[in-house]
Enzyme design. Structure first.
Site: not given
Ligand SMILES: CSC[C@H]1O[C@H](OP(=O)(O)O)[C@H](O)[C@@H]1O
Length: 347
Positions: A47-49, A90, A197, A238, A248-249
């Site tokens: 996960r993480g963009a 996603r 997270q 994101d 973002n989250k």
């Molecule tokens: C470095 S981008 C990380 C970004 O992605 C996370 O979302 P997810 O855990 O659902 O993939 C979150 O928005 C973070 O800021």
């Protein structure tokens, strides 16, 4: 320990650290098919963009094994089928689509290569995307650390470190760089409901790197600001629209509003691959809706009656006027306006 690693040669596979098992278990997923990669992205094993984009680039390669001995037209058909499939994993993190689009543009440009040579070239490109993201993380850290005052308390949300990228992270790279420069920062990490997270991953990364940190519930962010513990807020993103509105989250917009109310600068750290200049504003950013079980069964224990209606947007959008600066590998964009973004990001 690598979050994302290609194992072997062009007939190899993608190995992912399974983030759903952290912090109590360190296990890896060996992804041998596009379905393995799709599933890992969908359930946030990776996960993480930026990490999603790098994983998808490698994920395309594992989907090409059966078309190496065919003609190029058959190869291209399978290649585009796998790209379309992974793009559906996603919807919000634009890095996924940016990476897949970059692979597709390469295949179009090298249309004369035979399938075996094309697959090798695509693996080289995936490795380049991987390496470039690592370099972008380092640059973001350098530029962002300059914004962090000596001795600052810094609030962050979700996880943006090595688990979310191919390098040291985005917002986390800013924290890491400020710490390494001896700025004596103290990080306040939101736990980040519902998938935690922050609690599961950022707390783990802070300890891994010896960065002083305190884990707080999301609902405590206002109070730690009121108590004067926070001098800056830095999060990831994101997808960032052309005017600087940033997805973002979920909970990031809350942090931005609270920061504004307490006259605390709110920064977003993201590589250029997170910008989507085709979208004029954040109104157009697709927001992923996730399963209600993530709310009613917070990591294994039922914490709500199943009959209750739930609402589970995975992201929210922070308007540009709440953002003091966008920290990118090309420098800090301030003020956050369409014009300033275009100067830095437009290719
Ligand atoms: C470095 S981008 C990380 C970004 O992605 C996370 O979302 P997810 O855990 O659902 O993939 C979150 O928005 C973070 O800021």
């Amino acid at each position: 320990m690598k979050t994302i690693e290609w194992i072997g040669d062009v007939d190899g596979h993608l190995r992912l650290l399974d983030q759903t098992k952290l912090p109590t278990e360190t296990t890896f997923l060996d992804c041998e098919t596009p379905e393995d990669v799709y599933g890992a992205i969908k359930r946030l094993s990776v996960r993480g963009a930026p990490a999603i984009g790098v994983s998808a680039a490698y994920g395309i390669i594992v989907g090409l094994r059966d078309v190496i001995q065919t003609d190029r037209a058959t190869f291209d058909q399978q290649f585009n089928k796998v790209c379309t499939y992974l793009a559906d994993s996603r919807p919000t993190a634009v890095n996924l689509f940016w990476a897949i689009d970059r692979m597709q543009k390469l295949a179009q440009a090298e249309s004369q290569l035979d399938p075996a040579a094309m697959r090798k070239r695509l693996l080289e490109e995936a490795r380049t995307i991987d390496d470039e993201d690592r370099e972008m993380c380092d640059a973001i850290g350098r530029f962002g650390a300059e914004l962090i005052p000596q001795g600052a308390g810094v609030l962050t949300h979700c996880n943006t470190g090595a688990l979310a990228t191919a390098g040291m992270g985005t917002a986390f790279s800013v924290l890491y760089s400020a710490h390494k420069q001896g700025k004596n920062i103290h990080v306040y990490a939101d736990e980040t409901r519902p998938l935690l997270q922050g609690a599961r991953l950022t707390a783990w990364e802070l300890l891994q790197h010896g960065i002083p940190g305190t884990l707080i519930c999301d609902s405590m962010a206002a109070w730690v600001m009121k108590e004067g513990k926070i001098q800056a807020v830095v999060t990831g993103a994101d997808r960032i629209a052309a005017n600087g509105d940033s997805a973002n989250k979920i909970g990031t917009y809350s942090a931005a509003v609270l920061a504004k109310a307490h006259n605390i600068p709110f920064y977003i750290a993201a590589p250029s691959s997170t910008f989507d200049l085709s979208l004029a504003t954040g109104e157009e950013i697709p927001i992923e809706q996730r399963d209600s079980a993530e709310i009613t069964h917070g990591y294994g224990k039922q914490t709500a009656p199943l009959e209750i209606d739930t609402y589970n947007p995975a992201f929210d959008v922070t308007p540009a006027e709440y953002i003091a600066g966008l920290i990118t590998e090309r420098g800090v964009i301030q003020p956050v306006t369409t014009e300033e973004i275009a100067k830095v990001i437009a290719d």
